[in-house]
Design a protein around this motif. Structure first.
Motif, PDB file in Angstrom:
ATOM      1  N   UNK A   1      -9.879  -0.784   3.120  1.00 27.70           N
ATOM      2  CA  UNK A   1      -8.488  -0.356   3.204  1.00 27.70           C
ATOM      3  C   UNK A   1      -8.216   0.493   1.965  1.00 27.70           C
ATOM      4  N   UNK A   2      -7.695   1.689   2.195  1.00 22.82           N
ATOM      5  CA  UNK A   2      -7.351   2.628   1.131  1.00 22.82           C
ATOM      6  C   UNK A   2      -5.836   2.736   1.073  1.00 22.82           C
ATOM      7  N   UNK A   3      -5.261   2.469  -0.097  1.00 25.90           N
ATOM      8  CA  UNK A   3      -3.812   2.537  -0.248  1.00 25.90           C
ATOM      9  C   UNK A   3      -3.415   3.835  -0.934  1.00 25.90           C
ATOM     10  N   UNK A   4      -2.366   4.460  -0.410  1.00 26.08           N
ATOM     11  CA  UNK A   4      -1.841   5.671  -1.020  1.00 26.08           C
ATOM     12  C   UNK A   4      -0.330   5.733  -0.846  1.00 26.08           C
ATOM     13  N   UNK A   5       0.347   6.162  -1.887  1.00 21.95           N
ATOM     14  CA  UNK A   5       1.776   6.389  -1.777  1.00 21.95           C
ATOM     15  C   UNK A   5       1.967   7.686  -0.993  1.00 21.95           C
TER      16      UNK A   5
END
Length: 137
Positions: free
Chosen positions: A5-9
């Protein structure tokens, strides 16, 4: 095969920006957490991950694929951190919110639920299948 899982704003790098990068994809840089770095180092070409909008939206919105394995992050002056390249694969027909994930008892142990600040996270096979199903895939 591992899942991630890659989190980005979304105001920094959104799903739409990832899609616009096309087949060439883009680097996933700026990670400065040692555990997240360890996850980036473990990634193999062809592995897939969820693209998660953090802060605004708080939802899994798409799926990306690792297209280049770990290499030095050009934005890190210390030289200690690296990055991978990813490309967009497909959008989830129905974004899966953090609230929906937290409400699903089968996802109670998901890293996103227990360590939501970690920017790059592993996802188990079972979590991968369930979140995809919740998202309409």
């Amino acid at each position: 095969m591992a899942y991630w899982l890659f989190k980005s704003e979304p105001d920094v790098w959104s799903w739409d920006a990832q899609v616009a990068a096309g087949e060439a994809g883009t680097h996933w840089n700026g990670v400065r957490n040692h555990l997240a770095r360890k996850h980036l180092m473990a990634m193999k070409r062809g592995e897939r991950g969820f693209f998660y909008h953090s802060n605004e939206g708080k939802a899994v919105v798409g799926i990306v694929e690792v297209i280049r394995e770990y290499y030095p992050d050009h934005t890190d002056e210390s030289g200690r951190f690296g990055m991978v390249d990813v490309k967009a694969v497909e959008a989830l027909p129905h974004p899966v919110t953090l609230d929906a994930i937290k409400a699903e008892s089968a996802l109670a142990q998901m890293v996103l639920v227990n360590n939501s600040r970690l920017s790059v996270q592993p996802v188990t096979d079972e979590e991968w299948a369930l979140v995809r199903k919740m998202g309409g895939l």
